[in-house]
Design an enzyme around this catalytic site. Structure first.
Site, PDB file in Angstrom:
ATOM      1  N   ASN A 209       0.925  -1.194  -0.123  1.00 40.02           N
ATOM      2  CA  ASN A 209       0.101  -0.044   0.032  1.00 40.02           C
ATOM      3  C   ASN A 209       0.970   1.225  -0.058  1.00 40.02           C
ATOM      4  O   ASN A 209       2.111   1.188  -0.079  1.00 40.02           O
ATOM      5  CB  ASN A 209      -1.055   0.055   1.234  1.00 40.02           C
ATOM      6  N   ASP A 278      -4.744  -5.639   5.123  1.00 39.43           N
ATOM      7  CA  ASP A 278      -5.957  -6.547   5.700  1.00 39.43           C
ATOM      8  C   ASP A 278      -5.902  -7.868   5.099  1.00 39.43           C
ATOM      9  O   ASP A 278      -6.649  -8.793   5.506  1.00 39.43           O
ATOM     10  CB  ASP A 278      -7.406  -5.898   5.390  1.00 39.43           C
ATOM     11  N   PRO A 304      -4.443 -11.108  10.447  1.00 32.22           N
ATOM     12  CA  PRO A 304      -4.678 -10.921  11.949  1.00 32.22           C
ATOM     13  C   PRO A 304      -4.868  -9.334  12.027  1.00 32.22           C
ATOM     14  O   PRO A 304      -4.122  -8.776  11.481  1.00 32.22           O
ATOM     15  CB  PRO A 304      -3.501 -11.709  12.642  1.00 32.22           C
ATOM     16  N   PHE A 322      -4.560   4.427  14.740  1.00 31.82           N
ATOM     17  CA  PHE A 322      -4.881   5.263  13.652  1.00 31.82           C
ATOM     18  C   PHE A 322      -5.960   4.891  12.625  1.00 31.82           C
ATOM     19  O   PHE A 322      -6.174   3.642  12.650  1.00 31.82           O
ATOM     20  CB  PHE A 322      -3.498   5.208  12.743  1.00 31.82           C
ATOM     21  N   LYS A 336     -13.888   2.245  15.349  1.00 35.49           N
ATOM     22  CA  LYS A 336     -12.650   1.379  15.531  1.00 35.49           C
ATOM     23  C   LYS A 336     -12.295   1.644  16.908  1.00 35.49           C
ATOM     24  O   LYS A 336     -11.942   0.506  17.674  1.00 35.49           O
ATOM     25  CB  LYS A 336     -11.466   1.972  14.462  1.00 35.49           C
ATOM     26  N   LYS A 340     -12.367  -2.015  18.671  1.00 38.08           N
ATOM     27  CA  LYS A 340     -10.572  -2.470  18.895  1.00 38.08           C
ATOM     28  C   LYS A 340     -10.283  -2.295  20.453  1.00 38.08           C
ATOM     29  O   LYS A 340      -9.143  -2.571  20.808  1.00 38.08           O
ATOM     30  CB  LYS A 340      -9.648  -2.054  17.889  1.00 38.08           C
TER      31      LYS A 340
HETATM   32  O1  PMT Z   1       3.033   6.231   6.376  1.00 39.38           O
HETATM   33  P1  PMT Z   1       2.521   7.548   5.775  1.00 39.38           P
HETATM   34  O2  PMT Z   1       2.842   7.784   4.232  1.00 39.38           O
HETATM   35  O3  PMT Z   1       3.174   8.679   6.486  1.00 39.38           O
HETATM   36  O4  PMT Z   1       0.901   7.527   6.046  1.00 39.38           O
HETATM   37  C1  PMT Z   1       0.334   7.709   7.153  1.00 39.38           C
HETATM   38  C2  PMT Z   1      -1.038   6.693   7.247  1.00 39.38           C
HETATM   39  C3  PMT Z   1      -1.954   7.278   6.348  1.00 39.38           C
HETATM   40  C4  PMT Z   1      -0.644   5.296   6.818  1.00 39.38           C
HETATM   41  C5  PMT Z   1      -1.118   6.882   8.756  1.00 39.38           C
HETATM   42  O5  PMT Z   1      -1.434   8.236   9.406  1.00 39.38           O
HETATM   43  C6  PMT Z   1      -2.422   5.755   9.183  1.00 39.38           C
HETATM   44  O6  PMT Z   1      -3.595   6.263   8.987  1.00 39.38           O
HETATM   45  N1  PMT Z   1      -1.938   4.558   9.598  1.00 39.38           N
HETATM   46  C7  PMT Z   1      -3.171   3.454   9.728  1.00 39.38           C
HETATM   47  C8  PMT Z   1      -3.667   3.046   8.549  1.00 39.38           C
HETATM   48  C9  PMT Z   1      -4.407   1.972   8.639  1.00 39.38           C
HETATM   49  O7  PMT Z   1      -4.372   0.802   8.306  1.00 39.38           O
HETATM   50  O8  PMT Z   1      -5.775   2.286   9.025  1.00 39.38           O
HETATM   51  P2  PMT Z   1      -6.891   1.081   9.346  1.00 39.38           P
HETATM   52  O9  PMT Z   1      -8.047   2.075   9.424  1.00 39.38           O
HETATM   53  O10 PMT Z   1      -7.243   0.401   8.231  1.00 39.38           O
HETATM   54  O11 PMT Z   1      -6.715   0.357  10.679  1.00 39.38           O
HETATM   55  C10 PMT Z   1      -6.864   0.770  12.113  1.00 39.38           C
HETATM   56  C11 PMT Z   1      -6.015   0.603  12.952  1.00 39.38           C
HETATM   57  O12 PMT Z   1      -5.720  -0.892  13.024  1.00 39.38           O
HETATM   58  C12 PMT Z   1      -4.465   1.105  12.471  1.00 39.38           C
HETATM   59  O13 PMT Z   1      -3.823   1.627  13.824  1.00 39.38           O
HETATM   60  C13 PMT Z   1      -3.745  -0.055  11.997  1.00 39.38           C
HETATM   61  O14 PMT Z   1      -2.441   0.064  12.458  1.00 39.38           O
HETATM   62  C14 PMT Z   1      -4.419  -1.322  12.844  1.00 39.38           C
HETATM   63  N2  PMT Z   1      -4.601  -2.323  12.254  1.00 39.38           N
HETATM   64  C15 PMT Z   1      -5.068  -2.693  10.686  1.00 39.38           C
HETATM   65  C16 PMT Z   1      -5.185  -3.887  10.318  1.00 39.38           C
HETATM   66  C17 PMT Z   1      -4.703  -4.942  10.955  1.00 39.38           C
HETATM   67  N3  PMT Z   1      -4.858  -5.884  10.367  1.00 39.38           N
HETATM   68  N4  PMT Z   1      -3.845  -4.902  12.043  1.00 39.38           N
HETATM   69  C18 PMT Z   1      -3.670  -3.860  12.553  1.00 39.38           C
HETATM   70  O15 PMT Z   1      -3.360  -3.463  13.744  1.00 39.38           O
END
Ligand code: PMT
Length: 404
Positions: A209, A278, A304, A322, A336, A340
């Site tokens: 990504n 994911d 996971p 995030f 979330k 979570k």
């Molecule tokens: O790296 P950059 O280019 O600076 O960009 C920054 C960013 C946009 C990547 C960062 O600011 C950000 O938003 N990171 C989280 C992106 C994300 O995967 O969001 P999500 O909404 O899909 O996941 C929610 C949270 O669960 C996140 O804290 C993620 O780390 C966590 N997660 C998600 C999926 C997974 N399988 N396991 C996780 O722990």
């Protein structure tokens, strides 16, 4: 003002950029700092000590063998006096001497004798800067926790054009202010995840990504500057390891999960800025897939959820997630936060020139019963505010007792 009353020792090396150090002293004093200047012998060939003495309001030192100075504030006293050391400009020769632990003049002795954070702003001809010897020295200095502020690019006094100019005084003052952040996480163990994960399709292709790691790395830097002991679990990115931060490199979501679960038992706070894939390919091919003319179907299985797994562990650290959303940012992020079981979530709207890859982001912080919009700005600046807010909420939770 972060530099108010901070005791800064400014080291000036021999080079044409030494004249810019005079303006730097003024700017540092304008920012409220108490400045003392130490010049190398060669620096004095470019600018007179009287200039720095007048601008700093303090005597200038240049020799280890100055009897009257050693009788008053000796070199060890001076090394102890400094809360920050900034060498600007730093010559290639000076960096090489520091790399080898030399103490053959006053300035190199001070760098060896101080416990204060040291920042170096190199300035030199672009070929000298690009030389492998210089670049190796820069890496060694960074690995030892010395902050090397990259030189700017442009036309040089020697007539050449390229990287090697000393950054303007304003940029150096702001870089120094960054490292004088209040130590709101002193001694706290913080794990940060950053960057993307790569899920292999075959030995040459993967699903990834757009995460560059910049946001997560900025958070790790801000946490370290706030006094935390930081472990950074990083997906594949091309960013240098921040000084004073322990880095663990991973590639896939499952590798990130293993590293995060292992480190989380020894962490007080976990900030999950990584963009974890994911899905992964159910069965990646051991050999390169060939074109067949027919459509290729890849079966994907869910990875996971690392953050949810840490939240479900016996004694989870304080958890900050995030959320990267393109629409309905607050609604999805709050969902979330609850689903979570997080202490806080930083929601960012991702879109053109925002969120992924670039230097800017826009963050909305959410927690149980509250929110704060940090607005749009540079990722480093946002990271510093985020760390301050995390520290506040972490302390509140600690006061109430973590089980409450
Ligand atoms: O790296 P950059 O280019 O600076 O960009 C920054 C960013 C946009 C990547 C960062 O600011 C950000 O938003 N990171 C989280 C992106 C994300 O995967 O969001 P999500 O909404 O899909 O996941 C929610 C949270 O669960 C996140 O804290 C993620 O780390 C966590 N997660 C998600 C999926 C997974 N399988 N396991 C996780 O722990």
């Amino acid at each position: 003002m972060p530099l108010e009353r901070v005791r800064i020792l400014l080291g000036v090396c021999g080079g044409i950029a030494a004249y810019k150090a005079a303006e730097l002293v003024r700017r540092l004093r304008d920012a409220g700092a108490d400045v003392r200047v130490v010049m190398t012998e060669n620096a004095m060939r470019f600018v007179g000590a009287t200039t720095f003495q007048a601008l700093s309001g303090n005597p200038v030192r240049s020799s280890l063998w100055d009897e009257s100075a050693e009788a008053a504030m000796g070199h060890i006293e001076l090394a102890r006096w400094a809360e920050q050391i900034l060498i600007a400009p730093a010559s290639a020769d000076f960096m090489a001497r520091v790399v080898h632990g030399r103490a053959n003049d006053l300035l190199s002795t001070l760098v060896l004798a101080t416990a204060a954070p040291v920042s170096i702003a190199p300035a030199m001809n672009q070929q000298m800067w690009a030389n492998t010897a210089t670049q190796d020295n820069v890496s060694l200095l960074r690995n030892r926790g010395i902050r090397v502020i990259p030189p700017a690019s442009g036309s040089q006094a020697c007539g050449e054009v390229g990287e090697g100019r000393m950054p303007e005084a304003e940029a150096l003052v702001s870089a120094l202010a960054d490292s004088c952040a209040p130590r709101v996480l002193d001694g706290i163990r913080v794990m940060v995840s950053a960057g993307p994960t790569y899920e292999d399709i075959d030995p040459v292709r993967f699903i990834g990504n757009r995460s560059s790691g910049r946001m997560g790395f900025a958070v790790a830097i801000a946490a370290a500057q706030a006094g935390a002991k930081v472990t950074l679990v990083s997906g594949p990115v091309s960013l240098p390891t921040p000084p004073g931060v322990e880095r663990v490199n991973v590639r896939s979501a499952r590798q990130m999960r293993d590293a995060v679960l292992r480190i989380s038992v020894d962490s007080d706070i976990f900030i999950s800025a990584a963009a974890v894939g994911d899905y992964r390919v159910q069965a990646s091919s051991a050999i390169k897939l060939k074109k067949t003319g027919a459509p290729l179907v890849l079966e994907l299985v869910q990875n996971p959820d690392i953050l949810a797994e840490v939240a479900a562990s016996q004694e989870p650290p304080f958890l900050v997630g995030f959320a990267a959303e393109t629409n309905d940012v607050e609604r999805y992020a709050r969902d979330k936060l609850e689903r979570k079981n997080l202490d806080m979530i930083a929601a960012n709207q991702v879109g053109p020139e925002l969120g992924f890859e670039g230097s800017e982001n826009a963050l909305l912080l959410l927690w149980q019963g509250g929110s704060e919009d940090l607005g749009r700005g540079d990722k480093k600046m946002l990271a510093r505010t985020l760390i301050e807010r995390v520290a506040t909420r972490y302390r509140l939770k600690a006061e109430k007792g973590f089980k409450a």
